[in-house]
Design an enzyme around this catalytic site. Structure first.
Site: not given
Length: 347
Positions: A68, A115, A138, A146
């Protein structure tokens, strides 16, 4: 075809294929809010369009997508306006891809993390070339795996998903294929030929017949057995204890323990619980759980500290709070998973 997204993402109709290309190679195709909204709009249109039989997602440059747009998230959060809406839309898109009713083919040549995983690995066909590298890193930046990692990783055999979540280690295409993360492996040089065949047939299985190649797993059997033994333990502290007991005589255990000890203790606890919980949850339930965690992460300390250390003051050592794995209480972890009431993710 304009679904928005500006110069960051391109949409084309080729034969009966809807083709999506990520076009931010200079930023390693990091996923922005604009890209998320445009892809969501395209998928909604294409799912209803009888002229579209298959969707393909690919990327320009040497990365599929490195994650992301972390710097934007960091700056917005530091300014007191954490971009919760970006994550809500991103997680809704991840859930949409998982339940998309037509074949969804991700063509992954280069690095795919964070992402980028969310817009590729929930589809029906995940094709990796020999240049592909997969990671969910992460925990190293004080965040948590996520974009549906809680749905993707728990089901991998031999506790391989827990290993990937708690270390953030990268794997190549053979391990991705062996573990079930990838559905197929193809040669980088065959991508254009495969795409031509797919556009002509609209059928991924038929198109793959001439292009799917075998890939050997990169991780050897003794290491896979060690991963299964250590990472199947019934708690995070048991995993660490298992690695500690093996470490003096075992290079893999020592190396893995050293990696885990550099990660955010809070992130490790949250990731362990999230991946454990995900085993019995649906994709939609996983996304709601992740959104609960996300809201607390954006209000916390370690995520901003992790980004500072990795990106702002490149290469500095993050100062995690709490600093030790044993300093994180069960109540601390529980708070990340508590319901959000009115602010729950609506899917």
């Amino acid at each position: 075809m304009d679904f928005g997204g500006g110069n960051e993402i391109r949409f084309e109709r080729l034969g009966s294929a809807g083709v999506v290309t990520l076009t931010r190679p200079q930023a390693l195709n990091a996923v922005t809010h604009r890209m998320v909204k445009a892809l969501d709009k395209a998928l909604r249109a294409w799912e209803r369009d009888d002229g579209i039989d298959v969707v393909v997602v690919k990327a320009e440059g040497r990365a599929f997508s490195a994650g992301g747009d972390i710097l934007h998230i960091y700056e917005a959060g530091r300014a007191g306006k954490p971009p919760v809406d970006f994550f809500a839309d991103e997680y809704r898109l991840n859930a949409r891809i998982a339940r998309f009713e037509k074949p969804y083919v991700a063509l992954i040549d280069g690095i795919v993390m964070g992402g980028g995983v969310g817009i590729s690995f929930h589809g029906s066909h995940r094709l990796l070339t020999e240049n592909a590298q997969f990671a969910m890193p992460e925990v190293g930046i004080g965040f948590f795996p996520d974009v549906g990692a809680s749905h993707l990783l728990p089901g991998l055999g031999g506790s391989f998903g827990m290993y990937l979540a708690l270390t953030g280690n990268r794997i190549r295409y053979g391990d991705a294929l062996w573990s079930g993360l990838a559905t197929n492996t193809i040669k980088a040089q065959d991508q254009a030929g495969f795409l031509d065949r797919l556009v002509a047939t609209g059928d991924p299985e038929a198109a793959l017949r001439g292009f799917s190649v075998p890939a050997r797993r990169e991780t050897d059997s003794p290491t896979l057995e060690a991963i299964a033994r250590h990472f199947a333990q019934p708690s995070l502290s048991d995993i660490i204890g298992s690695l500690e007991r093996a470490a003096p005589a075992d290079a893999f255990a020592a190396r893995t323990l050293a990696t885990i000890r550099t990660r955010s203790p809070t992130s490790l606890h949250v990731a362990w619980r999230e991946i454990s919980a995900g085993l019995t949850l649906s994709m939609d339930e996983c996304m709601r759980m992740e959104f609960r965690i996300l809201n607390r992460m954006l209000a916390g300390h370690d995520f901003y500290e992790g980004i500072r250390a990795a990106i702002i003051d490149k290469g500095s050592t993050p100062q995690w709070r709490p600093a030790g794995i044993d300093d994180v209480s069960a109540a601390d972890v529980d708070a990340y998973f508590a319901p959000l009431g009115e602010r729950e993710l609506k899917l």
